[in-house]
Design a protein around this motif. Structure first.
Motif, mmCIF file in Angstrom:
data_model
loop_
_atom_site.group_PDB
_atom_site.id
_atom_site.type_symbol
_atom_site.label_atom_id
_atom_site.label_comp_id
_atom_site.label_asym_id
_atom_site.label_seq_id
_atom_site.Cartn_x
_atom_site.Cartn_y
_atom_site.Cartn_z
ATOM 1 N N THR A 298 0.741 -1.237 0.127
ATOM 2 C CA THR A 298 0.093 -0.002 -0.015
ATOM 3 C C THR A 298 0.834 1.242 0.041
ATOM 4 N N VAL A 299 0.277 2.372 -0.007
ATOM 5 C CA VAL A 299 0.905 3.677 -0.042
ATOM 6 C C VAL A 299 0.722 4.145 1.402
ATOM 7 N N HIS A 300 1.581 4.593 2.201
ATOM 8 C CA HIS A 300 1.502 5.399 3.698
ATOM 9 C C HIS A 300 0.723 6.635 3.418
ATOM 10 N N GLN A 301 -0.226 6.772 4.063
ATOM 11 C CA GLN A 301 -0.869 8.176 4.094
ATOM 12 C C GLN A 301 -0.706 8.776 5.531
ATOM 13 N N PRO A 302 -0.165 9.648 5.955
ATOM 14 C CA PRO A 302 0.226 10.102 7.197
ATOM 15 C C PRO A 302 -1.056 10.833 7.870
ATOM 16 N N ALA A 303 -2.232 10.176 8.222
ATOM 17 C CA ALA A 303 -3.384 10.743 8.399
ATOM 18 C C ALA A 303 -3.318 11.551 9.549
ATOM 19 N N GLN A 304 -2.804 11.102 10.666
ATOM 20 C CA GLN A 304 -2.517 11.829 11.755
ATOM 21 C C GLN A 304 -1.880 12.883 11.790
ATOM 22 N N GLY A 305 -0.559 13.030 10.919
ATOM 23 C CA GLY A 305 0.131 14.221 10.753
ATOM 24 C C GLY A 305 -0.742 15.281 9.886
ATOM 25 N N LEU A 306 -1.491 14.614 8.820
ATOM 26 C CA LEU A 306 -2.392 15.717 8.304
ATOM 27 C C LEU A 306 -3.384 16.378 9.293
ATOM 28 N N GLY A 307 -4.049 15.786 10.135
ATOM 29 C CA GLY A 307 -4.873 16.406 11.125
ATOM 30 C C GLY A 307 -4.120 17.407 11.751
ATOM 31 N N ALA A 308 -2.820 17.066 12.390
ATOM 32 C CA ALA A 308 -2.217 18.103 13.013
ATOM 33 C C ALA A 308 -1.718 19.200 12.253
ATOM 34 N N ALA A 309 -1.176 19.088 11.117
ATOM 35 C CA ALA A 309 -0.632 20.109 10.163
ATOM 36 C C ALA A 309 -1.954 21.061 9.798
ATOM 37 N N ALA A 310 -3.097 20.494 9.888
ATOM 38 C CA ALA A 310 -4.439 21.233 9.183
ATOM 39 C C ALA A 310 -4.721 22.174 10.523
ATOM 40 N N ALA A 311 -4.569 21.473 11.606
ATOM 41 C CA ALA A 311 -5.102 22.343 12.981
ATOM 42 C C ALA A 311 -3.715 23.578 13.191
ATOM 43 N N ALA A 312 -2.517 23.050 12.974
ATOM 44 C CA ALA A 312 -1.601 24.333 12.962
ATOM 45 C C ALA A 312 -1.908 25.527 12.132
ATOM 46 N N SER A 313 -2.197 24.874 10.882
ATOM 47 C CA SER A 313 -2.626 26.026 9.836
ATOM 48 C C SER A 313 -3.681 26.885 10.261
ATOM 49 N N VAL A 314 -4.676 26.387 10.639
ATOM 50 C CA VAL A 314 -5.800 27.276 11.132
ATOM 51 C C VAL A 314 -5.296 27.944 12.358
ATOM 52 N N LEU A 315 -4.639 27.480 13.404
ATOM 53 C CA LEU A 315 -4.104 28.172 14.360
ATOM 54 C C LEU A 315 -3.292 29.533 13.932
ATOM 55 N N SER A 316 -2.444 29.012 12.846
ATOM 56 C CA SER A 316 -1.589 30.490 12.385
ATOM 57 C C SER A 316 -2.248 31.061 11.949
ATOM 58 N N GLN A 317 -3.452 30.998 11.134
ATOM 59 C CA GLN A 317 -4.174 31.980 10.401
ATOM 60 C C GLN A 317 -4.846 32.632 11.636
ATOM 61 N N LEU A 318 -5.162 32.191 12.754
ATOM 62 C CA LEU A 318 -5.838 32.657 13.931
ATOM 63 C C LEU A 318 -4.993 33.956 14.565
ATOM 64 N N HIS A 319 -3.647 33.704 14.507
ATOM 65 C CA HIS A 319 -2.733 34.561 14.856
ATOM 66 C C HIS A 319 -2.112 35.613 13.984
ATOM 67 N N GLY A 320 -2.804 35.633 12.753
ATOM 68 C CA GLY A 320 -2.750 36.590 11.872
ATOM 69 C C GLY A 320 -1.583 36.125 10.567
ATOM 70 N N GLU A 321 -1.167 35.052 10.472
ATOM 71 C CA GLU A 321 -0.271 34.586 9.722
ATOM 72 C C GLU A 321 -0.941 34.155 8.290
ATOM 73 N N THR A 322 -0.160 34.466 7.385
ATOM 74 C CA THR A 322 -0.495 33.813 5.977
ATOM 75 C C THR A 322 -0.034 32.480 5.777
ATOM 76 N N PRO A 323 -0.907 31.468 5.381
ATOM 77 C CA PRO A 323 -0.596 30.346 5.002
ATOM 78 C C PRO A 323 0.211 30.225 3.820
ATOM 79 N N PRO A 324 1.067 29.199 3.393
ATOM 80 C CA PRO A 324 1.827 29.061 2.386
ATOM 81 C C PRO A 324 0.780 28.928 0.849
ATOM 82 N N ALA A 325 1.003 29.615 0.077
ATOM 83 C CA ALA A 325 0.219 29.702 -1.144
ATOM 84 C C ALA A 325 0.164 28.104 -1.712
ATOM 85 N N GLY A 326 1.256 27.557 -1.815
ATOM 86 C CA GLY A 326 1.075 26.279 -2.528
ATOM 87 C C GLY A 326 0.605 25.229 -1.773
#
Length: 340
Positions: A298-326
């Motif tokens: 199979t292909v390893h999909q880092p599901a837990q890492g995706l959840g953590a990265a998504a949460a970190a992205s939202v939190l950074s936006q709440l602190h006024g940061e701009t997420p990476p364009a790509g």
């Protein structure tokens, strides 16, 4: 006559100020972490808070700050799939851990019907959440339109093609599907089919595209069976249909591990051995891959890492940061086991 004990009065800032011998304003500054309070006064206030049992009224404070201190995790999947799909649970765990560390509450919202869409849209529009993590969004998803309209800080797990201005975290589904299909081809299979799933979202469509890339001129549309969801039962029925159409099939790429497990069940029922008669590969590297016999390539999909990265992205936006364009893409190595 009621025998219920009298309810204890909740301690207030006034009680703390009286115990510490300072003004309410000074207590408020300490509670809110502001400066300009002497170390002696701060120590007295903290001792008074402990003695009188004061607890801040978080709801009232958030109302003043216009913050809910909550982030919504919106999952656009049937509720029945939650018990079967380990990826959803892993994404939730990753997101919750990151949000909890930042003192945010995760609110789970499931979209399984048009009524759910209306309910969740009202919830998000009502400022009950400061941000949103969107999982399994479809193309032209109405929830996406609501998020865009109200300007809610948001991050998608995956990248629907019509989402161009919002943050996302994900994987390269197309390249990953191509890589594992090429590995399957290299085992000497000549009639390779695919059980394609969830073609109404980017992950499913991209995995089919990667499969086509790998086969090139050998691609045969007659050897592709599409199913709506990443689920075991769909793998069973789809494999049965592929065997009916092409009894000589000797290789299968299933769009998820759950689908692959269902396909393996159908192959065994049809008297086909794995991998001798048919080599099969999946996608996710979930618990399904370890429960099959033989265990699933199979292909390893880092599901837990995706959840953590998504949460970190939202939190950074709440602190006024701009997420990476790509967006943010995580690695997906091929995990080779006995099924192929």
């Amino acid at each position: 006559m009621s025998t219920d004990p009298p309810r204890q009065k909740r301690a207030t800032i006034i009680d703390v100020a009286r115990e510490a011998g300072v003004s309410r304003g000074t207590v408020s500054r300490v509670i809110n972490g502001e400066r300009y309070v002497s170390s002696e006064a701060e120590a007295a206030i903290k001792a008074a808070i402990s003695k009188v049992g004061y607890r801040p009224n978080v709801a009232a404070r958030n109302l003043v700050m216009q913050r809910s201190q909550a982030v919504a995790l919106v999952v656009h999947e049937p509720a029945s799939l939650f018990a079967e799909d380990p990826n959803i649970g892993a994404i939730m765990l990753g997101a919750n851990a990151a949000l909890s560390a930042a003192d945010y509450q995760m609110v789970l919202l499931i979209v399984d019907s048009e009524r759910d869409t209306e309910r969740v849209s009202r919830y998000l529009s009502g400022s009950y959440a400061d941000g949103v993590i969107m999982v399994s969004a479809r193309t032209h998803d109405p929830i996406t339109r609501v998020i865009e309209k109200i300007g809610l800080p948001a991050t998608f797990v995956g990248h629907p093609p019509d989402v161009t201005q919002m943050a996302f975290v994900g994987i390269d589904n197309r390249a990953s599907a191509r890589a594992i299909t090429e590995r399957l081809v290299a085992t000497g299979r000549s009639r390779i089919g695919m059980i394609a799933a969830a073609l109404d979202r980017d992950s499913g469509a991209d995995r089919l595209a990667g499969f086509r890339d790998a086969l090139g001129d050998r691609f045969d549309a007659n050897l592709v069976e599409a199913v709506p969801l990443y689920e075991f039962a769909s793998g069973v029925t789809a494999m049965q249909e592929l065997l009916r159409r092409e009894p000589q099939i000797d290789g299968v790429f299933a769009a998820s591990d759950a689908v692959a497990a269902g396909a393996m069940n159908a192959l065994r029922s049809a008297g086909r051995s794995i991998p001798q008669d048919v080599g099969i590969v999946g996608f996710d590297d979930s618990t399904w891959a370890l429960r099959t016999k033989p265990q699933l390539s199979t292909v390893h999909q880092p599901a837990q890492g995706l959840g953590a990265a998504a949460a970190a992205s939202v939190l950074s936006q709440l602190h006024g940061e701009t997420p990476p364009a790509g967006g943010v893409l995580l690695d997906t190595p091929v995990v080779w086991r006995g099924s192929a």
